[in-house]
Scaffold this motif. Structure first.
Motif, mmCIF file in Angstrom:
data_model
loop_
_atom_site.group_PDB
_atom_site.id
_atom_site.type_symbol
_atom_site.label_atom_id
_atom_site.label_comp_id
_atom_site.label_asym_id
_atom_site.label_seq_id
_atom_site.Cartn_x
_atom_site.Cartn_y
_atom_site.Cartn_z
ATOM 1 N N SER A 1 0.795 -1.232 0.000
ATOM 2 C CA SER A 1 0.000 0.000 0.000
ATOM 3 C C SER A 1 0.827 1.282 0.000
ATOM 4 N N LEU A 2 2.123 1.189 -0.296
ATOM 5 C CA LEU A 2 2.969 2.381 -0.276
ATOM 6 C C LEU A 2 2.643 3.317 -1.432
ATOM 7 N N GLY A 3 2.581 4.624 -1.142
ATOM 8 C CA GLY A 3 2.433 5.628 -2.179
ATOM 9 C C GLY A 3 3.779 5.926 -2.820
ATOM 10 N N PRO A 4 3.797 6.665 -3.935
ATOM 11 C CA PRO A 4 5.047 6.898 -4.675
ATOM 12 C C PRO A 4 6.093 7.693 -3.905
ATOM 13 N N LEU A 5 5.677 8.708 -3.130
ATOM 14 C CA LEU A 5 6.634 9.509 -2.375
ATOM 15 C C LEU A 5 7.269 8.690 -1.262
ATOM 16 N N VAL A 6 6.438 7.985 -0.504
ATOM 17 C CA VAL A 6 6.961 7.173 0.597
ATOM 18 C C VAL A 6 7.839 6.055 0.056
ATOM 19 N N ALA A 7 7.424 5.431 -1.045
ATOM 20 C CA ALA A 7 8.218 4.353 -1.630
ATOM 21 C C ALA A 7 9.596 4.859 -2.045
ATOM 22 N N ALA A 8 9.629 6.023 -2.691
ATOM 23 C CA ALA A 8 10.901 6.578 -3.172
ATOM 24 C C ALA A 8 11.809 6.981 -2.028
ATOM 25 N N MET A 9 11.284 7.766 -1.096
ATOM 26 C CA MET A 9 12.130 8.305 -0.038
ATOM 27 C C MET A 9 12.487 7.273 1.021
ATOM 28 N N SER A 10 11.592 6.332 1.288
ATOM 29 C CA SER A 10 11.949 5.285 2.246
ATOM 30 C C SER A 10 13.010 4.366 1.652
ATOM 31 N N ALA A 11 12.938 4.130 0.333
ATOM 32 C CA ALA A 11 13.969 3.322 -0.325
ATOM 33 C C ALA A 11 15.330 3.999 -0.240
ATOM 34 N N GLU A 12 15.361 5.308 -0.507
ATOM 35 C CA GLU A 12 16.635 6.011 -0.501
ATOM 36 C C GLU A 12 17.163 6.264 0.902
ATOM 37 N N PRO B 1 17.935 -6.245 -0.383
ATOM 38 C CA PRO B 1 16.598 -6.702 0.041
ATOM 39 C C PRO B 1 15.715 -5.584 0.571
ATOM 40 N N HIS B 2 16.281 -4.664 1.379
ATOM 41 C CA HIS B 2 15.449 -3.624 1.981
ATOM 42 C C HIS B 2 14.968 -2.609 0.945
ATOM 43 N N ILE B 3 15.658 -2.495 -0.193
ATOM 44 C CA ILE B 3 15.186 -1.637 -1.273
ATOM 45 C C ILE B 3 14.189 -2.385 -2.153
ATOM 46 N N LEU B 4 14.500 -3.631 -2.470
ATOM 47 C CA LEU B 4 13.603 -4.438 -3.299
ATOM 48 C C LEU B 4 12.236 -4.615 -2.649
ATOM 49 N N LEU B 5 12.211 -4.667 -1.324
ATOM 50 C CA LEU B 5 10.932 -4.800 -0.629
ATOM 51 C C LEU B 5 10.043 -3.584 -0.866
ATOM 52 N N ARG B 6 10.627 -2.411 -1.034
ATOM 53 C CA ARG B 6 9.831 -1.211 -1.335
ATOM 54 C C ARG B 6 9.143 -1.347 -2.690
ATOM 55 N N PHE B 7 9.834 -1.964 -3.641
ATOM 56 C CA PHE B 7 9.221 -2.175 -4.949
ATOM 57 C C PHE B 7 8.042 -3.142 -4.846
ATOM 58 N N MET B 8 8.203 -4.168 -4.033
ATOM 59 C CA MET B 8 7.134 -5.143 -3.854
ATOM 60 C C MET B 8 5.932 -4.539 -3.130
ATOM 61 N N ALA B 9 6.175 -3.471 -2.369
ATOM 62 C CA ALA B 9 5.137 -2.929 -1.491
ATOM 63 C C ALA B 9 4.361 -1.758 -2.080
ATOM 64 N N ILE B 10 4.803 -1.192 -3.206
ATOM 65 C CA ILE B 10 4.106 -0.020 -3.743
ATOM 66 C C ILE B 10 2.701 -0.418 -4.200
ATOM 67 N N ARG B 11 1.749 0.473 -4.029
ATOM 68 C CA ARG B 11 0.347 0.109 -4.254
ATOM 69 C C ARG B 11 -0.014 -0.024 -5.730
ATOM 70 N N ASP B 12 0.711 0.684 -6.612
ATOM 71 C CA ASP B 12 0.393 0.648 -8.041
ATOM 72 C C ASP B 12 1.680 0.808 -8.828
#
Length: 512
Positions: free
Chosen positions: A44-55, A264-275
């Protein structure tokens, strides 16, 4: 304790309290009551959270400690090529890997990296889960330890607080909000932490330039050191002469970018994005932020040297990890001006703490998923109900944190060097196998096992054996290990049986 130190402590305590409250909020919302919610937030991650949490989870204390520290005494060559490699790796990872991994993981119902490999190749024996989980544990524990070490160094440098006590205190807070709120709490805190990191970088640049006597003085001091500003040379602090940065050294250093494909901790963000369509915006945000933040971090190292030349802070010892405290040193003199500057110093130091915590929490979560989901339930076939899964997950976070604290007990270890080795470990094992799993239809279970094993073994063989021969062999272990793992995966896949029709059909559906 001086009034400035009191203000800094209050600022940092307020920040830490805010992080804990995020954990409490997501815990009350039930965001971490299921395995899917605890580990990838229900996708359910949004694009901003997915990007910044990954970085933010990617950069860690390396951004605000390791990178400026290396630039401080060695100049721009090594850090410059490292930054270029990482920037390219960030962009390509979001461009090619993110969308397919999001689609593939949802299609096969995977929410951990080991589970993805097992389901991708229909591995009923869970051999892939076992190997992948062990790799995560082996390399994430020291990675997490480097984060805890940074926390201890921060408080020890500022307040003279006993290093081990400070490190344990930071670890307890990280474990607390991670176990309470799971993935969504970790990702949300990462977003906030990226904001603190950005503020820290910007403020330090302007204040440091002022203390050094102006930007012209900064550049003049840097030019006095042979090769310091030359991206093809660099400065050799031991001899006081210019180094020589060969084409092989450039390729070796830029190989840091290959690591992104296996984190792994970055790849998980990709798996978690909502769209998956929102990944375009995520890619742009992440790429811009990573370029600016690393560029500023390197500049801070250069500025820090001039601040030392100006006598505002002492010359930092380059033979230990002392140079990695350059931002702390500048923040400390900032805090002595007035209340506003003391608050800003507190925010800067909270930014360093944020950089550490944003990575440590993500690593703890990924490592915990490997133990509780992949080792215990996948390979060990231990049957747990939902409550049992959550107890196992949280207990694993605590256990891994305890081991990381033990590894971080030495205050003189270098953040940059520890992160470098762990980064190479993930890049050489998961990097080539993930790329082939996502994009090569012929890839099979046997080839993936070979790639994981060869990559993991060669990291140690090259780092502690072959590299010591010097010359052409003295390169960053990630590059040769990545290439050898890639070759092993391809060769073994071609020499063994083709994947079943079920596996290739799923692959074709994902790539439609």
């Amino acid at each position: 304790m001086t009034s400035a130190q009191v203000i800094i402590v209050v600022t940092i305590v307020a920040y830490l309290f805010g992080m804990l409250m995020i954990g409490v909020i997501f815990s009350r919302q039930g965001a971490a009551d299921t395995s899917d919610g605890f580990y990838i937030g229900g996708r359910s991650l949004g694009p901003l959270v997915a990007a910044m949490s990954a970085e933010a989870s990617d950069m860690s204390s390396w951004l605000l400690m390791g990178l400026p520290g290396l630039a401080y005494f060695a100049g721009v060559a090594e850090v410059g090529w490292t930054a270029i490699g990482l920037a390219v790796g960030t962009y390509l990872n979001f461009l090619f890997v993110a969308r397919i991994l999001r689609r593939y993981s949802e299609r096969i119902g995977a929410f951990t990296i080991p589970d993805f490999f097992a389901r991708r190749y229909n591995d009923r024996e869970n051999t892939l889960s076992l190997i992948a989980a062990l790799i995560i544990i082996i390399f994430f524990v020291p990675y997490t330890a480097s984060g805890f070490k940074a926390v201890g160094t921060l408080f020890n440098s500022l307040f003279g607080m006993e290093y081990h006590l400070a490190m344990i205190m930071g670890a307890v807070i990280i474990v607390a909000y991670t176990t309470m709120g799971g993935f969504l709490a970790v990702s949300t805190t990462d977003l906030i932490q990226s904001i603190f990191m950005t503020i820290a970088l910007i403020v330090i640049v302007f204040f440091g330039i002022d203390k050094a006597g102006g930007f012209g003085t900064v550049m003049e001091n840097a030019r006095q050191l042979p090769g310091y500003l030359n991206i093809m040379q660099g400065y050799d602090v031991t001899s006081g002469t210019a180094s020589s940065y060969s084409f092989l050294s450039v390729c070796s250093t830029m190989a840091w970018g290959l690591g992104y494909f296996g984190m792994p901790h970055i790849l998980l963000r990709f798996m978690a994005i909502r769209d998956e369509k929102e990944l375009v915006l995520s890619r742009r945000i992440a790429s811009v932020w990573v370029v600016i933040s690393m560029g500023v971090a390197i500049l801070i190292g250069i500025i820090g040297y001039s601040v030392s030349v100006a006598g505002e802070i002492p010359m930092l010892n380059t033979s230990s990890a002392e140079s990695e405290t350059i931002i702390m040193q500048i923040a400390n003199i900032m805090s002595q001006h007035n209340v506003l500057f003391a608050i800003l110093a507190g925010i800067i130091l909270a930014g360093i703490l944020a950089a550490t915590m944003s990575t440590a929490d993500s690593q703890l979560l990924a490592a915990a998923s490997s133990v509780s989901e992949d080792l215990m339930q996948g390979f060990g076939r231990i049957k747990l109900d939902q409550r049992g899964k959550m107890i196992a997950a949280r207990a694993t976070v605590i256990a891994i944190a305890a081991v990381a604290i033990i590894l971080a007990w030495n205050p003189n270890s270098s953040v940059f060097r520890v992160v470098s080795f762990a980064w190479a470990g993930f890049g050489a094992t998961f990097g080539p196998t993930m790329l082939l799993a996502l994009f090569w239809r012929r890839s099979n279970r046997q080839g993936t096992i070979a790639g994981l094993v060869v990559g993991g073994v060669m990291i140690f063989v090259w780092k502690f054996g072959i590299a010591r021969l010097g010359g052409l062999f003295a390169i960053y272990e990630l590059l040769p290990a990545f290439l050898l793992a890639l070759a092993a995966d391809v060769i073994v896949s071609l020499l063994t049986k083709e994947p079943s029709a079920v596996i290739t059909t799923t692959f074709d559906e994902v790539h439609q």
